[in-house]
Design an enzyme around this catalytic site. Structure first.
Site, PDB file in Angstrom:
ATOM      1  CG  ASP A   1      -0.298  -0.066   2.536  1.00 55.32           C
ATOM      2  OD1 ASP A   1       0.939  -0.137   2.583  1.00 55.32           O
ATOM      3  OD2 ASP A   1      -1.028  -0.054   3.550  1.00 55.32           O
TER       4      ASP A   1
ATOM      5  CD  GLU B   1       7.238  -0.118   8.548  1.00 58.16           C
ATOM      6  OE1 GLU B   1       7.502   1.010   8.097  1.00 58.16           O
ATOM      7  OE2 GLU B   1       6.305  -0.822   8.127  1.00 58.16           O
TER       8      GLU B   1
END
EC number: 2.1.2.11
Length: 297
Positions: free
Chosen positions: A78, A215
């Site tokens: 995305d 992340e």
């Protein structure tokens, strides 16, 4: 068709720059055919201690280049919201904007495992919404797996998708779709928050995810989680102990503008080369140098 692969095929699945078991030579396009990468290959590589690379990609031509380079996993992220459509965050991008990109990548990457990101708003409301969104990516775009953000809060969605036969890559730590609630781009899992990050990792693994992206997580915590899980971990700003690493390709290749995040290493200056080529082309046209005789019929 059977997913069982012979020992020779298991060796051939590795690209020229992909991990190869000790004692085996790295096959090249000239020496051995490559096999389609499947989720079970990632599990095998973790068990054998072989690290691998993943890159984002958003179009046919780039996918073809990365597939030829032997990158085993490609993510239609995305992050296309930022690097393709020019949005400030990943929040605005829709399924309809992502599906054409996934189609192109699948056509350009016959060997890589192609993962499609489920965009913000397409799965948060529950398993039914997640299944509807993931099904579109599988049927309409040809994705091989989907990725969604969140830990314990999306465990039911992951379980639903895997029960329906849809492979799921999870994503914990800093989750860009939640940037507004996380207070900006910040490292996650520090101090007391580490326990929640561990709980999220365990939850997505138990729900059936075949891998998990971590992340902007402290390297020590990522090492601990990688050791706890039987599924592969994929780091982006999570240190070197993860089983795989992922970067946005424009960051990796030097096409992105502005200062790169701390976790990025730039391997080229594609942006500079493109600008130089465009300037030279424009100068040649303006000066009557191009097209020359050799470019004419």
């Amino acid at each position: 068709m059977s997913e069982q692969i012979s020992e020779q095929s298991e060796q051939n699945v590795y690209g020229a720059s992909s991990p190869v078991p000790a004692g085996e030579s790295s096959p090249s396009a000239a020496s051995a055919p490559r096999t389609k990468v499947r989720t079970h290959h990632l599990q095998k590589w973790k068990a054998e201690g072989h690290k691998w690379a993943m890159l984002t990609v958003y179009d046919y031509s780039t996918a073809r280049a990365f597939d030829d380079a032997g990158i085993p996993v490609l993510l239609v992220g995305d992050s296309a919201a930022n690097v393709v459509y020019g949005y400030d965050t990943t929040v605005p991008i829709s399924i309809d904007e992502l599906i054409p990109l996934v189609r192109g990548v699948v056509r350009g990457a016959p060997h890589a495992l192609v993962v499609a990101d489920l965009p913000f708003g397409s799965y948060e409301s529950g398993p039914s919404a997640a299944l509807a969104a993931a099904t579109r990516f599988m049927k309409e775009a040809g994705a091989h797996a989907v990725k969604l953000e969140g830990g314990e809060r999306v465990a039911e969605q992951i379980a639903c998708l895997t029960a329906a036969g849809i492979p799921v890559m999870a994503h914990i730590g800093f989750t860009p779709q939640s940037v507004n609630t996380l207070g900006g781009f910040r490292v996650q899992g520090r101090g007391d928050a580490a326990e929640q990050t561990i709980a999220d990792a365990i939850a997505v693994a138990e729900a059936g995810a075949f891998s998990v992206v971590m992340e902007m997580v402290p390297a020590e915590l990522a090492t601990q989680i990688t050791g706890k899980l039987t599924i592969p971990t994929i780091g982006i700003g999570a240190g070197p102990s993860c089983d795989g690493q992922v970067l946005v390709w424009q960051d990796m290749a030097g096409l992105s503008s502005g200062k790169a995040p701390r976790f990025v290493k730039r391997y080229a200056d594609v942006g500079g080369e493109l600008r130089r080529a465009a300037v030279q082309y424009a100068q040649d046209v303006a000066g009557g140098v191009f097209p020359a005789e050799e470019h004419c019929f």
